[in-house]
Design an enzyme around this catalytic site. Structure first.
Site, PDB file in Angstrom:
ATOM      1  N   HIS A   1     -72.783   6.995 -15.186  1.00 25.40           N
ATOM      2  CA  HIS A   1     -73.084   6.369 -13.893  1.00 25.40           C
ATOM      3  C   HIS A   1     -74.505   5.790 -13.888  1.00 25.40           C
ATOM      4  CE1 HIS A   1     -70.063   9.493 -12.558  1.00 25.40           C
ATOM      5  NE2 HIS A   1     -69.560   8.405 -12.004  1.00 25.40           N
TER       6      HIS A   1
ATOM      7  N   ASP B   1     -62.995   2.977 -17.101  1.00 25.05           N
ATOM      8  CA  ASP B   1     -61.825   2.799 -16.236  1.00 25.05           C
ATOM      9  C   ASP B   1     -61.366   1.346 -16.380  1.00 25.05           C
ATOM     10  OD1 ASP B   1     -61.766   5.480 -15.001  1.00 25.05           O
ATOM     11  OD2 ASP B   1     -63.736   4.893 -14.296  1.00 25.05           O
TER      12      ASP B   1
ATOM     13  N   GLN C   1     -58.939  -0.082 -13.829  1.00 25.79           N
ATOM     14  CA  GLN C   1     -59.627  -0.270 -12.539  1.00 25.79           C
ATOM     15  C   GLN C   1     -60.463  -1.547 -12.564  1.00 25.79           C
ATOM     16  OE1 GLN C   1     -61.569   2.926 -10.099  1.00 25.79           O
ATOM     17  NE2 GLN C   1     -63.413   2.250 -11.123  1.00 25.79           N
TER      18      GLN C   1
HETATM   19  O1  PAF Z   1     -64.479   4.770 -10.402  1.00 22.51           O
HETATM   20  C1  PAF Z   1     -64.673   5.428  -9.370  1.00 22.51           C
HETATM   21  O2  PAF Z   1     -65.502   6.337  -9.335  1.00 22.51           O
HETATM   22  C2  PAF Z   1     -63.868   5.109  -8.126  1.00 22.51           C
HETATM   23  O3  PAF Z   1     -62.556   4.767  -8.433  1.00 22.51           O
HETATM   24  C3  PAF Z   1     -64.519   4.029  -7.234  1.00 22.51           C
HETATM   25  C4  PAF Z   1     -64.597   2.686  -7.945  1.00 22.51           C
HETATM   26  C5  PAF Z   1     -65.926   4.473  -6.855  1.00 22.51           C
HETATM   27  C6  PAF Z   1     -63.697   3.829  -5.963  1.00 22.51           C
HETATM   28  O4  PAF Z   1     -63.618   5.007  -5.230  1.00 22.51           O
END
Ligand code: PAF
Length: 288
Positions: A37, A151, A154
């Site tokens: 992160h 991800d 995503q």
């Molecule tokens: O990847 C994540 O942590 C979550 O899916 C996100 C993009 C913050 C959406 O809640």
């Protein structure tokens, strides 16, 4: 100075006067922050004047039997980490602020990309991700937003959302951050026992060795590609995982149609190890 903003209205009021002069980056997270992160935040800092990190465990992306209640919530430690690297704002809305009505009547349907891979076992997950990302985009109105390549599905869905809903936002993709032994960093790694943690790097090793085979041109036909995929699944399972899926696709997540012409591919996988469902992937340029 890093400031925590707990309400949607406060965040809007704070950001509004800054917009004319400064660019804003959004890093959406669910907290429990690790070095992966923090790498997203550092990338955001290179591309915008102000970085907003949202921390929100989004209920609409969890299925009925998933880990919404037990998902690790570590706001104090997260705030220390974000302060140490100089994030500007930490947006920590409540569920009631984000969703005055839950579930909300208006839905985001993430479409065909969302129904494959993770969507096979998490059928509503990406609709929930799409909804919360759309809401965060509307609230923060960033110039850029950063998502991790870990991800991968995503990321593809967010890119599609930006295109389909005409958001004027540049999406930046950050590379996977790995532990020294190759395990992709994830909040869910803490569900692993010590024994499982020792097994966990096998997932990356198997994906990396499939990537090497593909780069060296070992899959000259779709049938050979399928054989290599099956051998990789067998190898991952034999190390103690239960593979959910392992696929080799084009990087926009469409099916590979021809090994002669489809060259920029991605290996994507999800596999259970005890209570943890681990994701990994690797982009591959196929050799000839
Ligand atoms: O990847 C994540 O942590 C979550 O899916 C996100 C993009 C913050 C959406 O809640």
């Amino acid at each position: 100075m890093t400031r925590t903003i707990p309400s949607l209205a406060d965040l809007r009021t704070t950001l509004q006067p800054l917009r004319d002069e400064q660019t804003i980056a959004l890093v959406p997270t669910m907290g429990n922050l690790h070095a992966g992160h923090l790498a997203l935040v550092k990338l955001a800092q290179q591309h915008a004047d102000i970085v907003v990190v949202s921390i929100f465990v989004n209920p609409t992306q969890f299925g009925a039997n998933e880990d919404l209640d037990s998902y690790p919530r570590t706001l104090t430690a997260d705030t220390e980490k974000l302060t140490a690297i100089g994030a500007d704002y930490i947006f920590v809305p409540t569920v009631a602020d984000m969703y005055p009505v839950l579930p909300p009547a208006t839905q985001v349907l993430a479409g065909p990309i969302s129904q494959q891979l993770c969507g096979q076992t998490r059928p509503t997950h990406f609709d929930g991700v799409g909804l919360v990302v759309a809401k965060l985009f509307n609230i923060v109105q960033p110039n850029v937003a950063v998502f991790g390549k870990k991800d991968y599905q995503q990321l593809a869905i967010v890119r599609q959302l930006v295109q389909d809903l005409s958001y004027d936002i540049t999406i930046l993709a950050a590379p996977i951050v790995r532990a020294a032994d190759g395990l992709a960093l994830s909040s869910r790694n803490q569900y692993l026992s010590d024994t499982e943690r020792n097994i966990a790097p096998n997932l990356h090793q198997a994906v990396a060795s499939l990537a090497t085979e593909l780069e060296q041109g070992a899959a000259t036909s779709l049938a050979l590609l399928q054989q290599l995929i099956e051998a990789t699944i067998t190898s991952i399972n034999s190390s103690g995982f239960k593979v959910d899926y392992l696929a080799v696709l084009n990087q926009d997540l469409t099916a590979v149609a021809n090994m002669e012409t489809d060259k920029d591919l991605v290996i994507v996988t999800a596999a259970w190890l005890g209570k943890a469902r681990l994701l990994d992937n690797q982009e591959v340029k196929v050799g000839s």
